[in-house]
Scaffold this active site. Structure first.
Site: not given
Length: 400
Positions: A146, A148, A153, A318, A320, A325
């Site tokens: 999952h 990404k 370079d 979507h 996450k 704090d």
């Protein structure tokens, strides 16, 4: 009646086999999971919350690549958004840039074979992560990559919640504006993104990429103190519990899916008991069957304990993120659900910086202004059909 009995028996046996496949797979693969806690680093970080802004920057950086491009997405679509993406990768490969693309097998199901062949013909190395196979077919189907990650370079990296396709740029009318949080990174942390990509590439292809200066150039320290954590279906639960225990004033959770484990949810309830303000932000719309209903039992208990739950209505949420704090925040690929905790391979960036945490917090608060509060009255008014879906969702919540 005999036919009904046969069908019922078949269904029972089928579910028993699925359950057995899953449990045995977990036992066999328990010691094969590879979780990596990278050292604390310093990098320069930029936050993107809009797909158009991200992909404009992303495509520009891909176009500037001179040596290599390494890309891992959970989902790559085949649409008008990705057509120029594939053309750009082919162009860079023709220029002599080494291009490697890795996509999860489930997330890449929609890619035509002709497209994959054309990429290979153009010099782009393409591979699928985690293709299912026997034994433990069901368990392997659930163990998805999952992550990404993009590295250009060895000096510029990207990590976060965006995949690549038309909906992630807000071009799908079914979802509207797509809200997500993604980080662009330059500095020491890019080397750790590179290590993780090369590990995943070797796992998927069996081919080892030389660990040399071409892929690991000397990198300067940046301004933001952070740490990358790669999990593989374990340890993420413990990390989130530890973070929640440190909270003194406030916990903010943004996730498209809210299906925590029992220990993690228990820790949230304990935080409320000691006076910590807890705010959860999820989408109003659902992009998967039953995921919305699976969250309702948790939301009811949180609301009763004094937490605040909001549902983003102006598009699809979507992102996450976990914000503790004013000191600490997490942006990465892991959802606040059991799939990310116990099945998926994820990578998160823990940031120990007040200024960047404030930036993420402001983005979160802006999204709250386009959200509606969830109330106990709403949950109590739900129809029998909705309550039935909730009951089903609780039975299968580990696989949602």
């Amino acid at each position: 009646m005999d036919v009904i009995a046969v069908i019922a028996s078949f269904i029972v046996i089928l579910f028993a086999l699925i359950y057995l496949d899953d449990k045995l797979g977990q036992l066999v693969f328990r010691n094969r999971r590879k979780n990596v806690v990278y050292p604390q680093r310093r990098s320069d970080l930029s936050l993107f919350v809009n797909g158009n802004h991200l992909f404009s920057d992303y495509f520009a950086e891909l176009g500037r690549a001179r040596d290599h491009i390494h890309i891992l997405f959970y989902i790559i679509k085949n649409d008008e958004m990705t057509a120029p993406f594939f053309q750009l990768l082919k162009k860079k490969a023709a220029e002599g840039v080494k291009v490697r693309v890795l996509v999860d097998w489930v997330g890449g199901l929609g890619l035509p074979r002709a497209l994959v062949r054309s990429l290979a013909k153009s010099g782009v190395e393409f591979a699928y992560a985690r293709p299912p196979c026997f034994p433990f077919l069901i368990y392997r189907l659930n163990r998805r990559n999952h992550r990404k990650i993009t590295i250009i370079d060895g000096r510029v990296g990207y990590i976060g919640g965006f995949n690549i396709g038309r909906e992630y740029s807000g071009k799908d009318a079914n979802f509207g504006e797509w809200r997500d949080y993604h980080i662009k990174m330059s500095g020491e942390g890019v080397g750790d993104l590179q290590k993780q990509f090369l590990h995943d590439w070797e796992e998927a292809t069996g081919r080892t990429v030389p660990d040399n200066s071409r892929y690991f150039p000397a990198l300067p320290a940046g301004a933001v103190h952070h740490q990358l954590i790669a999990t593989d279906g374990s340890t993420l639960e413990e990390q989130y519990i530890e973070a929640i225990r440190r909270a003194k004033k406030e916990i903010m959770i943004g996730s498209p899916y809210f299906i925590p484990s029992r220990p993690l949810f228990h820790e949230l309830m304990k935080a409320l008991e000691r006076g910590v303000r807890v705010t959860v932000l999820v989408p109003l719309k659902a992009d998967h069957l039953f995921v919305r209903e699976a969250a309702y039992p948790y939301f009811a208990r949180l609301l009763e304990a004094g937490a605040h739950v909001y549902r983003f209505y102006q598009g699809f949420y979507h992102a996450k993120t976990l914000i503790i704090d004013d000191e600490w925040c997490d942006i990465g690929t892991a959802n606040f659900d059991r799939r990310s905790l116990f099945f998926n391979s994820e990578i998160n960036c823990y940031v120990f910086d007040r200024a960047f945490t404030h930036l993420v917090k402001q983005a979160f608060k802006r999204d709250l202004t386009r959200s509606e509060p969830l109330t106990l009255a709403f949950l109590e008014r739900r129809s029998l059909l909705d309550r039935g879906k909730q009951s089903i969702s609780q039975l299968i919540s580990a696989w949602l």
